[in-house]
Scaffold this motif. Sequence first.
Motif, PDB file in Angstrom:
ATOM      1  N   ILE A 232      60.061  67.015  56.048  1.00 13.65           N
ATOM      2  CA  ILE A 232      59.351  67.917  55.128  1.00 13.65           C
ATOM      3  C   ILE A 232      57.940  68.192  55.659  1.00 13.65           C
ATOM      4  CG2 ILE A 232      58.539  66.039  53.638  1.00 13.65           C
ATOM      5  CD1 ILE A 232      59.069  67.898  51.256  1.00 13.65           C
ATOM      6  N   PHE A 233      57.337  67.192  56.303  1.00  7.55           N
ATOM      7  CA  PHE A 233      55.989  67.403  56.829  1.00  7.55           C
ATOM      8  C   PHE A 233      56.014  68.324  58.058  1.00  7.55           C
ATOM      9  CE2 PHE A 233      54.181  63.164  54.973  1.00  7.55           C
ATOM     10  CZ  PHE A 233      54.257  63.708  53.708  1.00  7.55           C
TER      11      PHE A 233
ATOM     12  N   ASN B 124      51.634  53.485  54.946  1.00 10.20           N
ATOM     13  CA  ASN B 124      52.768  52.701  54.474  1.00 10.20           C
ATOM     14  C   ASN B 124      53.844  52.690  55.554  1.00 10.20           C
ATOM     15  OD1 ASN B 124      51.627  52.267  51.869  1.00 10.20           O
ATOM     16  ND2 ASN B 124      52.240  54.336  51.286  1.00 10.20           N
TER      17      ASN B 124
ATOM     18  N   ILE C 275      55.960  71.753  56.731  1.00 13.14           N
ATOM     19  CA  ILE C 275      54.609  72.137  56.292  1.00 13.14           C
ATOM     20  C   ILE C 275      53.769  72.509  57.517  1.00 13.14           C
ATOM     21  CG2 ILE C 275      52.450  71.179  55.383  1.00 13.14           C
ATOM     22  CD1 ILE C 275      54.198  69.666  53.306  1.00 13.14           C
TER      23      ILE C 275
ATOM     24  N   HIS D   8      52.067  59.171  58.447  1.00 16.89           N
ATOM     25  CA  HIS D   8      50.938  59.844  57.793  1.00 16.89           C
ATOM     26  C   HIS D   8      49.928  58.815  57.338  1.00 16.89           C
ATOM     27  CE1 HIS D   8      54.202  59.151  54.922  1.00 16.89           C
ATOM     28  NE2 HIS D   8      53.274  58.925  53.999  1.00 16.89           N
TER      29      HIS D   8
ATOM     30  N   HIS E  80      42.794  63.189  47.881  1.00 16.69           N
ATOM     31  CA  HIS E  80      43.978  62.504  48.416  1.00 16.69           C
ATOM     32  C   HIS E  80      44.595  63.442  49.453  1.00 16.69           C
ATOM     33  CE1 HIS E  80      47.865  59.977  47.611  1.00 16.69           C
ATOM     34  NE2 HIS E  80      47.624  60.130  48.905  1.00 16.69           N
TER      35      HIS E  80
ATOM     36  N   HIS F  83      47.034  58.202  54.610  1.00 18.63           N
ATOM     37  CA  HIS F  83      46.476  58.650  53.325  1.00 18.63           C
ATOM     38  C   HIS F  83      44.959  58.468  53.359  1.00 18.63           C
ATOM     39  CE1 HIS F  83      50.325  58.499  50.841  1.00 18.63           C
ATOM     40  NE2 HIS F  83      50.679  57.747  51.854  1.00 18.63           N
TER      41      HIS F  83
ATOM     42  N   GLY G 264      56.538  50.618  51.138  1.00 17.17           N
ATOM     43  CA  GLY G 264      56.606  51.702  50.161  1.00 17.17           C
ATOM     44  C   GLY G 264      56.619  53.082  50.779  1.00 17.17           C
ATOM     45  N   GLN G 265      57.049  53.187  52.035  1.00 15.74           N
ATOM     46  CA  GLN G 265      57.059  54.491  52.692  1.00 15.74           C
ATOM     47  C   GLN G 265      58.164  55.372  52.115  1.00 15.74           C
ATOM     48  OE1 GLN G 265      57.249  54.302  56.972  1.00 15.74           O
ATOM     49  NE2 GLN G 265      56.999  56.515  57.217  1.00 15.74           N
ATOM     50  N   GLU G 266      57.801  56.600  51.749  1.00 18.59           N
ATOM     51  CA  GLU G 266      58.772  57.542  51.181  1.00 18.59           C
ATOM     52  C   GLU G 266      59.141  58.643  52.162  1.00 18.59           C
ATOM     53  OE1 GLU G 266      56.989  59.014  47.622  1.00 18.59           O
ATOM     54  OE2 GLU G 266      57.229  57.105  46.551  1.00 18.59           O
ATOM     55  N   VAL G 267      58.163  59.079  52.936  1.00 26.29           N
ATOM     56  CA  VAL G 267      58.406  60.161  53.901  1.00 26.29           C
ATOM     57  C   VAL G 267      58.332  59.574  55.302  1.00 26.29           C
ATOM     58  CG1 VAL G 267      57.601  62.380  54.785  1.00 26.29           C
ATOM     59  CG2 VAL G 267      57.443  61.892  52.329  1.00 26.29           C
TER      60      VAL G 267
ATOM     61  N   PHE H  71      46.741  67.845  55.009  1.00 24.62           N
ATOM     62  CA  PHE H  71      46.924  68.665  53.795  1.00 24.62           C
ATOM     63  C   PHE H  71      46.833  67.770  52.570  1.00 24.62           C
ATOM     64  CE2 PHE H  71      50.948  67.695  55.906  1.00 24.62           C
ATOM     65  CZ  PHE H  71      51.667  67.037  54.921  1.00 24.62           C
ATOM     66  N   ARG H  72      46.579  68.389  51.420  1.00 21.35           N
ATOM     67  CA  ARG H  72      46.387  67.607  50.191  1.00 21.35           C
ATOM     68  C   ARG H  72      47.736  67.099  49.677  1.00 21.35           C
ATOM     69  NH1 ARG H  72      41.122  67.828  48.982  1.00 21.35           N
ATOM     70  NH2 ARG H  72      40.036  69.660  49.820  1.00 21.35           N
ATOM     71  N   ASP H  73      47.732  65.834  49.237  1.00 22.97           N
ATOM     72  CA  ASP H  73      48.951  65.230  48.694  1.00 22.97           C
ATOM     73  C   ASP H  73      49.357  65.979  47.422  1.00 22.97           C
ATOM     74  OD1 ASP H  73      50.326  62.145  49.057  1.00 22.97           O
ATOM     75  OD2 ASP H  73      50.688  63.219  47.179  1.00 22.97           O
ATOM     76  N   ILE H  74      50.650  66.193  47.284  1.00 21.27           N
ATOM     77  CA  ILE H  74      51.163  66.955  46.142  1.00 21.27           C
ATOM     78  C   ILE H  74      51.034  66.158  44.837  1.00 21.27           C
ATOM     79  CG2 ILE H  74      53.597  66.237  46.239  1.00 21.27           C
ATOM     80  CD1 ILE H  74      54.310  69.240  46.067  1.00 21.27           C
ATOM     81  N   HIS H  75      50.942  64.838  44.925  1.00 16.28           N
ATOM     82  CA  HIS H  75      50.744  63.985  43.741  1.00 16.28           C
ATOM     83  C   HIS H  75      49.507  63.115  43.970  1.00 16.28           C
ATOM     84  CE1 HIS H  75      54.563  65.232  42.137  1.00 16.28           C
ATOM     85  NE2 HIS H  75      55.239  64.730  43.154  1.00 16.28           N
TER      86      HIS H  75
END
Length: 113
Positions: free
Chosen positions: A4-5, A86, A8, A99, A37, A101, A92-95, A27-31
């Motif tokens: 997904i990144f 992460n 982007i 990256h 962030h 943060h 706790g890595q999701e993507v 880029f800015r975090d969506i959440h």
Amino acid sequence: MSTIFSKIIAGELPADIVYQDDLVTAFRDIHPQAPTHILIVPNKEIATVNDITTNDEAIAGRMLHVAKKLAQQEGIASDGYRLIINCNDHGGQEVYHLHLHLIGGRPLGRMLP
Ligand code: AMP
């Protein structure tokens, strides 16, 4: 299949891009978890910190240097901020596209609850 990144970075998905150069995009975090962030991401797909090689040292260094510059740009450098990467499940890595943060703009408290 690109992440997904990567989409982007390629302009195929919308994002609030605040910085881009030959090695990294930010880029800015969506959440957002704080007023600032931002995610600093290598243009090249590297899945996790575990996958960084000697050849990626320039990218890893650029990620940190861009974080510093963006913290100044966001006006959070002197008050302070937190940088987080992460890694894998316990981290706790999701993507799974490396990256960094950049989080700040309010007191963040202790690192771990
Ligand atoms: P991590 O848990 O370190 O893998 O964090 C992934 C981060 O990516 C989370 O903070 C998400 O909110 C953020 N994220 C996921 N999808 C997007 C997106 N399309 N644009 C911006 N940030 C995203």
